[in-house]
Design a protein around this motif. Structure first.
Motif, PDB file in Angstrom:
ATOM      1  N   ILE A  33       0.881  -1.160   0.000  1.00 13.61           N
ATOM      2  CA  ILE A  33       0.000   0.000   0.000  1.00 13.61           C
ATOM      3  C   ILE A  33       0.920   1.211   0.000  1.00 13.61           C
ATOM      4  N   VAL A  34       0.902   1.958  -1.069  1.00 15.70           N
ATOM      5  CA  VAL A  34       1.769   3.130  -1.175  1.00 15.70           C
ATOM      6  C   VAL A  34       0.916   4.387  -1.079  1.00 15.70           C
ATOM      7  N   GLY A  35       1.352   5.339  -0.284  1.00 11.83           N
ATOM      8  CA  GLY A  35       0.640   6.606  -0.156  1.00 11.83           C
ATOM      9  C   GLY A  35       1.311   7.670  -0.999  1.00 11.83           C
ATOM     10  N   LEU A  36       0.483   8.488  -1.642  1.00 10.43           N
ATOM     11  CA  LEU A  36       1.007   9.621  -2.399  1.00 10.43           C
ATOM     12  C   LEU A  36       0.415  10.855  -1.735  1.00 10.43           C
ATOM     13  N   ILE A  37       1.280  11.675  -1.118  1.00  8.93           N
ATOM     14  CA  ILE A  37       0.752  12.835  -0.394  1.00  8.93           C
ATOM     15  C   ILE A  37       1.406  14.122  -0.892  1.00  8.93           C
ATOM     16  N   GLY A  38       0.877  15.219  -0.430  1.00 13.84           N
ATOM     17  CA  GLY A  38       1.399  16.526  -0.830  1.00 13.84           C
ATOM     18  C   GLY A  38       0.324  17.568  -0.663  1.00 13.84           C
ATOM     19  N   PRO A  39       0.718  18.828  -0.534  1.00 10.45           N
ATOM     20  CA  PRO A  39      -0.251  19.914  -0.352  1.00 10.45           C
ATOM     21  C   PRO A  39      -1.194  20.039  -1.551  1.00 10.45           C
ATOM     22  N   ASN A  40      -2.244  20.814  -1.402  1.00 11.19           N
ATOM     23  CA  ASN A  40      -3.173  21.056  -2.514  1.00 11.19           C
ATOM     24  C   ASN A  40      -2.426  21.559  -3.742  1.00 11.19           C
ATOM     25  N   GLY A  41      -2.818  21.018  -4.875  1.00 13.97           N
ATOM     26  CA  GLY A  41      -2.207  21.460  -6.117  1.00 13.97           C
ATOM     27  C   GLY A  41      -0.819  20.901  -6.372  1.00 13.97           C
ATOM     28  N   ALA A  42      -0.416  19.898  -5.573  1.00 11.84           N
ATOM     29  CA  ALA A  42       0.927  19.331  -5.730  1.00 11.84           C
ATOM     30  C   ALA A  42       1.059  18.531  -7.022  1.00 11.84           C
ATOM     31  N   GLY A  43      -0.060  18.071  -7.554  1.00  7.30           N
ATOM     32  CA  GLY A  43      -0.009  17.287  -8.790  1.00  7.30           C
ATOM     33  C   GLY A  43      -0.372  15.824  -8.592  1.00  7.30           C
TER      34      GLY A  43
END
Ligand SMILES: Nc1ncnc2c1ncn2[C@@H]1O[C@H](COP(=O)(O)OP(=O)(O)OP(=O)(O)O)[C@@H](O)[C@H]1O
Ligand SMILES: [Mg+2]
Lengths: 260, 337
Positions: A33-43
């Protein structure tokens, strides 16, 4: 690198002058299970669209099960065993819940336009098999009792479950979940977390985008962090929580807003 | 399917009620229109595409069999087959050229095609007979017995129309129809579930052309002669009116639409005999008004609007799961779309 189920190599995406993604590399191995995170608008959503074929990349390529999939159409990619849900719910509102999930089963059917015009025994048998499969997916997420409700009438929590059921009905190898818990209350969120674990226990690999950090940290084996279109970190949850650049990216984007 | 059985019974018994040859002819036309409307309904309501040139496929079908049977002595049944094959080929080429069948391209292209075909039928007089018409079209025959006009032809046309309705009802019920309905709500989600949206749109477009061609052939073999007049833009609009009036996303909608439009034409015709000045121009204005009225007041068309009401009358009111939690969910779905 042989065991990678999904490989994103040097992917870039521009929208006119705006660079939404720049030279992103990442991999997903079978069973993770891989998470992809980042602030709004990160892509993050843009990367999901590229992986699933909704958008072509402007640079780089994506391979899935060793085959290059970038540039192919979504239905071809789906046929290879990739399924997904959408951040802005894309349920078929005027179809019943069951019919929604049956569309998820589409790739497991054969019957074409003319065959269904004069349905033979084979077509009817196939339909019965697909229905069983769809009902199984609905029971899995716990909304089988809503099978004949028009999907457009469901409240948000059940819409998200329906999207999950529909994606699962395709029996994917890799499942992409784009903010599947967004807008859910704490009870619904923990149900969703259990569902995602159960999905993984069935042998399905999961790549998910999520803003709820507690959920991400509890669920993911590995995390990739995007900020302003670039990958700024990658590692185990504990590493990511301590990473200087990640903390700075989130603080810069105002932590409150992101975690809300 | 129970509705189909009831409807078949109505078709069977109609001649007992309406025995003038005029009313039989009108009903035969209704059957022919139904075949076109079911195809166009699938195209508009399920593949989300509008064809403003369906009368051209209808005309191509009629003239294909008429020319081949009168000038080259082809067996009329083979003429009917050719009348379906030629429109299929044209639709295929169309679909290919407009590769993705998106937006209003198909509507515009078929409009232009419809006008062009009408001109060709009129001007290519060596083959089509032009405005003065083509004569001597042979009757279809079964085991040496010609299907003569009047009652036999009525039953023949309606047997085919019922088969086409049966086909349409099945298509929308199973895998492909479901996929087509899903394209309507969210093309991107449908594609993500593995639905080849482009291929299905193409197939439905071809099917609609084949059905229009078949209807054209039935029209041609009904009468002795053929003139270009019924294959113009006016007829294309007539077909669109049927589908929109009855309800695009319903096979029965197409059938009901064809019936109501036929009834209106009978009415206008009757008025024409009674009141001076009422001509077929009135008909066109009337259909324009109906289209506008339906689009504004009944955007789903008659059948999808009325069917739930009829069903409710038929049953005792039951509080179903559907009624629970209605309000909030609807606005959420629309706002997130
Ligand atoms: N179709 C598009 N056309 C133009 N710009 C776009 C398009 N899609 C996304 N963008 C832009 O690309 C950037 C990345 O968007 P994206 O939706 O991928 O972000 P995200 O990480 O999913 O954000 P969020 O957490 O808010 O969902 C944003 O600046 C967005 O405005
Ligand atoms: Mg997003």
């Amino acid at each position: 690198m042989q065991g990678d189920l999904l490989r994103v190599s040097g992917v870039g995406r521009r929208f006119g002058g705006l660079v939404a993604l720049r030279d992103v590399h990442m991999t997903v191995r079978a069973g993770e299970i891989v998470g992809l995170i980042g602030p709004n608008g990160a892509g993050k959503s843009t990367l999901f669209h590229i992986i699933s074929g909704v958008l072509p990349p402007t640079e780089g390529e994506v391979t899935f099960r060793g085959e290059r999939i970038s540039g192919r159409s979504p239905h071809e990619i789906a046929a290879l065993g990739l399924s997904r849900t959408f951040q802005n719910i894309q349920v078929f509102g005027d179809l019943s819940v069951l019919d929604n999930v049956l569309v998820g089963c589409h790739r497991h059917g054969r019957a074409g336009l003319l065959a269904t015009a004069f349905p033979s025994r084979r077509v009817r048998d196939e339909e019965r098999r697909l229905r069983e499969r769809a009902l199984k997916a609905l029971s899995f997420v716990g909304i089988a009792d809503l099978a004949f409700t028009p999907a457009g009438l469901l409240p948000l929590g059940q819409l998200r479950l329906l999207e999950l059921a529909r994606a699962l009905a395709a029996e994917p190898i890799l499942l992409l979940l784009d903010e599947i818990a967004a807008g859910l209350n704490p009870v619904e969120t923990s149900t969703m977390a259990e569902n995602i674990r159960a999905v993984r226990d069935q042998g399905i690999t999961v790549l998910l985008v999520e803003h709820d950090m507690d959920l991400v940290m509890a669920l993911c084996d590995r995390i990739v962090v995007l900020d302003q279109g670039e990958k700024i970190a990658e590692g185990f949850p504990e590493e990511i929580q301590r990473d200087e650049r990640v903390i700075r990216a989130y603080l810069g984007a105002e932590w409150e807003e992101v975690s809300a | 399917m129970r509705a189909l059985a009831v409807f078949a019974l109505v078709v069977l018994l109609y001649p007992w009620v309406a025995h003038t040859s005029y009313l039989i002819t009108v009903a035969t036309f209704t059957g022919i229109y139904t075949i076109v409307a079911v195809g166009l309904g699938l195209l508009m309501g399920y593949a989300g595409q509008v064809s403003l040139g369906q009368a051209a496929f209808y005309g191509v079908g009629a003239y294909t069999t008429a020319v081949l049977t009168t000038r080259y002595g082809l067996n009329p049944w083979l003429g009917v087959v050719a009348a379906m094959a030629v429109p299929a080929l044209i639709a295929y080429v169309f679909g290919r050229t407009l590769s993705r069948l998106k937006g209003y391209y198909l509507a515009m292209a078929t409009l232009a095609f419809g006008i062009a075909i009408y001109v060709v039928i009129n001007e290519w007089a060596d083959v089509t007979g032009g405005a003065s018409g083509l004569y001597g079209i042979p009757k279809l025959s079964i085991a040496g017995w010609a299907i003569s006009s009047g009652l036999p032809y009525y039953y023949f046309v309606w047997a085919i129309a019922l088969l086409v309705i049966f086909m349409g009802l099945n298509i929308v019920r199973f895998r492909v129809g479901r996929a087509l309905r899903s394209i309507h709500s969210s093309e991107v989600a449908a594609a993500a579930m593995g639905v080849d949206t482009g291929a299905y749109k193409m197939q439905v477009f071809i099917l609609s052309a084949v059905l229009a061609g078949l209807a054209g052939a039935l029209y041609a073999h009904m009468s002795y002669s053929l003139v270009p007049e019924p294959f113009g833009l006016q007829t294309s609009i007539l077909f669109v009116t049927m589908v929109v009036l009855g309800g695009m996303r319903s096979i029965w909608g197409a059938v009901v639409g064809a019936m109501i439009v036929s009834a209106i034409r009978v009415g206008v015709n009757w008025l024409g005999h009674t009141l001076p000045g009422v001509t077929s121009e009135v008909e066109l204005v009337l259909f324009g008004l109906i289209l506008i009225g339906i689009v504004i007041f009944l955007p789903n068309g008659l059948v999808p609007t009325l069917a739930p009401l009829l069903r409710r009358i038929g049953r005792r009111p039951v509080k179903s799961a559907v009624e629970d939690g209605k309000g909030e969910a609807v606005c959420k779905v629309t706002s997130s779309a």
